[in-house]
Design a protein around this motif. Sequence first.
Motif, PDB file in Angstrom:
ATOM      1  N   VAL A   1       4.288  -1.797   4.642  1.00  0.00           N
ATOM      2  CA  VAL A   1       4.850  -2.730   5.935  1.00  0.00           C
ATOM      3  C   VAL A   1       3.595  -2.996   6.594  1.00  0.00           C
ATOM      4  O   VAL A   1       3.645  -3.607   7.918  1.00  0.00           O
ATOM      5  N   ARG A   2       2.113  -3.219   6.310  1.00  0.00           N
ATOM      6  CA  ARG A   2       1.077  -3.385   6.778  1.00  0.00           C
ATOM      7  C   ARG A   2       1.052  -5.152   6.764  1.00  0.00           C
ATOM      8  O   ARG A   2       1.700  -5.712   6.126  1.00  0.00           O
ATOM      9  N   THR A   3       0.061  -5.667   7.394  1.00  0.00           N
ATOM     10  CA  THR A   3      -0.236  -7.011   7.396  1.00  0.00           C
ATOM     11  C   THR A   3      -0.552  -7.346   5.863  1.00  0.00           C
ATOM     12  O   THR A   3      -1.002  -6.748   5.393  1.00  0.00           O
ATOM     13  N   PRO A   4      -0.282  -8.821   5.581  1.00  0.00           N
ATOM     14  CA  PRO A   4      -0.572  -9.306   4.391  1.00  0.00           C
ATOM     15  C   PRO A   4      -2.333  -9.114   4.084  1.00  0.00           C
ATOM     16  O   PRO A   4      -2.853  -8.741   2.993  1.00  0.00           O
ATOM     17  N   GLN A   5      -3.060  -9.324   5.408  1.00  0.00           N
ATOM     18  CA  GLN A   5      -4.349  -8.909   5.099  1.00  0.00           C
ATOM     19  C   GLN A   5      -4.882  -7.835   4.844  1.00  0.00           C
ATOM     20  O   GLN A   5      -5.635  -7.401   3.940  1.00  0.00           O
TER      21      GLN A   5
ATOM     22  N   GLU B   1      -6.739  -6.178   1.371  1.00  0.00           N
ATOM     23  CA  GLU B   1      -7.741  -5.374   1.504  1.00  0.00           C
ATOM     24  C   GLU B   1      -7.882  -4.075   0.601  1.00  0.00           C
ATOM     25  O   GLU B   1      -8.864  -3.411   0.264  1.00  0.00           O
ATOM     26  N   GLY B   2      -6.561  -3.683   0.013  1.00  0.00           N
ATOM     27  CA  GLY B   2      -6.478  -2.396  -0.617  1.00  0.00           C
ATOM     28  C   GLY B   2      -5.078  -1.871  -0.521  1.00  0.00           C
ATOM     29  O   GLY B   2      -4.729  -1.728   0.554  1.00  0.00           O
ATOM     30  N   HIS B   3      -4.163  -2.027  -1.484  1.00  0.00           N
ATOM     31  CA  HIS B   3      -3.044  -1.094  -1.502  1.00  0.00           C
ATOM     32  C   HIS B   3      -2.716  -0.342  -2.650  1.00  0.00           C
ATOM     33  O   HIS B   3      -3.619  -0.193  -3.461  1.00  0.00           O
ATOM     34  N   ILE B   4      -1.731   0.588  -2.527  1.00  0.00           N
ATOM     35  CA  ILE B   4      -1.419   1.535  -3.483  1.00  0.00           C
ATOM     36  C   ILE B   4      -0.622   0.571  -4.674  1.00  0.00           C
ATOM     37  O   ILE B   4       0.077  -0.217  -4.480  1.00  0.00           O
ATOM     38  N   PRO B   5      -0.949   0.722  -6.023  1.00  0.00           N
ATOM     39  CA  PRO B   5      -0.519   0.134  -7.115  1.00  0.00           C
ATOM     40  C   PRO B   5       1.079  -0.026  -7.014  1.00  0.00           C
ATOM     41  O   PRO B   5       1.597   1.143  -6.696  1.00  0.00           O
TER      42      PRO B   5
ATOM     43  N   TYR C   1      -0.782   1.999   7.614  1.00  0.00           N
ATOM     44  CA  TYR C   1      -1.955   2.566   7.794  1.00  0.00           C
ATOM     45  C   TYR C   1      -2.079   4.120   8.098  1.00  0.00           C
ATOM     46  O   TYR C   1      -2.824   4.891   7.598  1.00  0.00           O
ATOM     47  N   SER C   2      -1.489   4.365   9.288  1.00  0.00           N
ATOM     48  CA  SER C   2      -1.563   5.677   9.918  1.00  0.00           C
ATOM     49  C   SER C   2      -0.209   6.308   9.806  1.00  0.00           C
ATOM     50  O   SER C   2      -0.369   7.568   9.998  1.00  0.00           O
TER      51      SER C   2
ATOM     52  N   ALA D   1      -4.681   8.277   4.657  1.00  0.00           N
ATOM     53  CA  ALA D   1      -4.827   9.806   3.897  1.00  0.00           C
ATOM     54  C   ALA D   1      -4.443   9.716   2.672  1.00  0.00           C
ATOM     55  O   ALA D   1      -4.374  10.999   2.417  1.00  0.00           O
ATOM     56  N   TYR D   2      -4.190   8.680   1.847  1.00  0.00           N
ATOM     57  CA  TYR D   2      -4.034   8.695   0.541  1.00  0.00           C
ATOM     58  C   TYR D   2      -5.248   9.144  -0.169  1.00  0.00           C
ATOM     59  O   TYR D   2      -6.357   8.181   0.110  1.00  0.00           O
ATOM     60  N   SER D   3      -5.103   9.868  -1.137  1.00  0.00           N
ATOM     61  CA  SER D   3      -6.317  10.146  -2.178  1.00  0.00           C
ATOM     62  C   SER D   3      -6.250   9.584  -3.677  1.00  0.00           C
ATOM     63  O   SER D   3      -6.896   9.847  -4.359  1.00  0.00           O
ATOM     64  N   GLY D   4      -5.198   8.752  -3.893  1.00  0.00           N
ATOM     65  CA  GLY D   4      -5.163   8.277  -5.046  1.00  0.00           C
ATOM     66  C   GLY D   4      -5.896   6.709  -5.249  1.00  0.00           C
ATOM     67  O   GLY D   4      -6.731   6.195  -4.344  1.00  0.00           O
ATOM     68  N   LYS D   5      -5.610   6.116  -6.306  1.00  0.00           N
ATOM     69  CA  LYS D   5      -6.140   4.686  -6.745  1.00  0.00           C
ATOM     70  C   LYS D   5      -5.571   3.717  -5.990  1.00  0.00           C
ATOM     71  O   LYS D   5      -4.347   3.726  -5.439  1.00  0.00           O
ATOM     72  N   VAL D   6      -6.599   2.809  -5.462  1.00  0.00           N
ATOM     73  CA  VAL D   6      -6.134   1.894  -4.555  1.00  0.00           C
ATOM     74  C   VAL D   6      -6.464   0.275  -5.358  1.00  0.00           C
ATOM     75  O   VAL D   6      -7.694   0.289  -5.911  1.00  0.00           O
ATOM     76  N   GLU D   7      -5.762  -0.494  -5.247  1.00  0.00           N
ATOM     77  CA  GLU D   7      -5.912  -1.932  -5.880  1.00  0.00           C
ATOM     78  C   GLU D   7      -6.116  -2.914  -4.935  1.00  0.00           C
ATOM     79  O   GLU D   7      -5.551  -2.791  -3.759  1.00  0.00           O
ATOM     80  N   LYS D   8      -6.930  -3.953  -5.368  1.00  0.00           N
ATOM     81  CA  LYS D   8      -6.774  -5.157  -4.315  1.00  0.00           C
ATOM     82  C   LYS D   8      -6.351  -6.488  -5.070  1.00  0.00           C
ATOM     83  O   LYS D   8      -6.402  -6.410  -6.023  1.00  0.00           O
TER      84      LYS D   8
END
Length: 106
Positions: free
Chosen positions: A30-34, A38-42, A71-72, A99-106
Amino acid sequence: MGFFDLFKQSNINQGIEEYKRTDDAVLLDVRTPQEHQEGHIPESKNVPLQQLDNIASVAKNKDIPLFVYCYSGSRSRQATGILQRMGYSKVNNIGGIAAYSGKVEK
């Protein structure tokens, strides 16, 4: 829900594991598109908090399990309440990507 549950932080890593074990679930950012770019959970779908009225684009069925993050954890907590008032019955606030420790994709 007990009194102390109000202060319990969601564990996003546990939430992602539960999401992966849940059939037909949607992972909702639910963060902004920007922020999403910049980085999200697959596999996450981006529907910003201010645009939750567009949720049907990713979850028409109100019984579909939704796993919500931001984000928080603050916006996801707000989104969870809004989605429940909209009639979604299986909404889980899993907290913040910070606080996420897994893979993030852009």
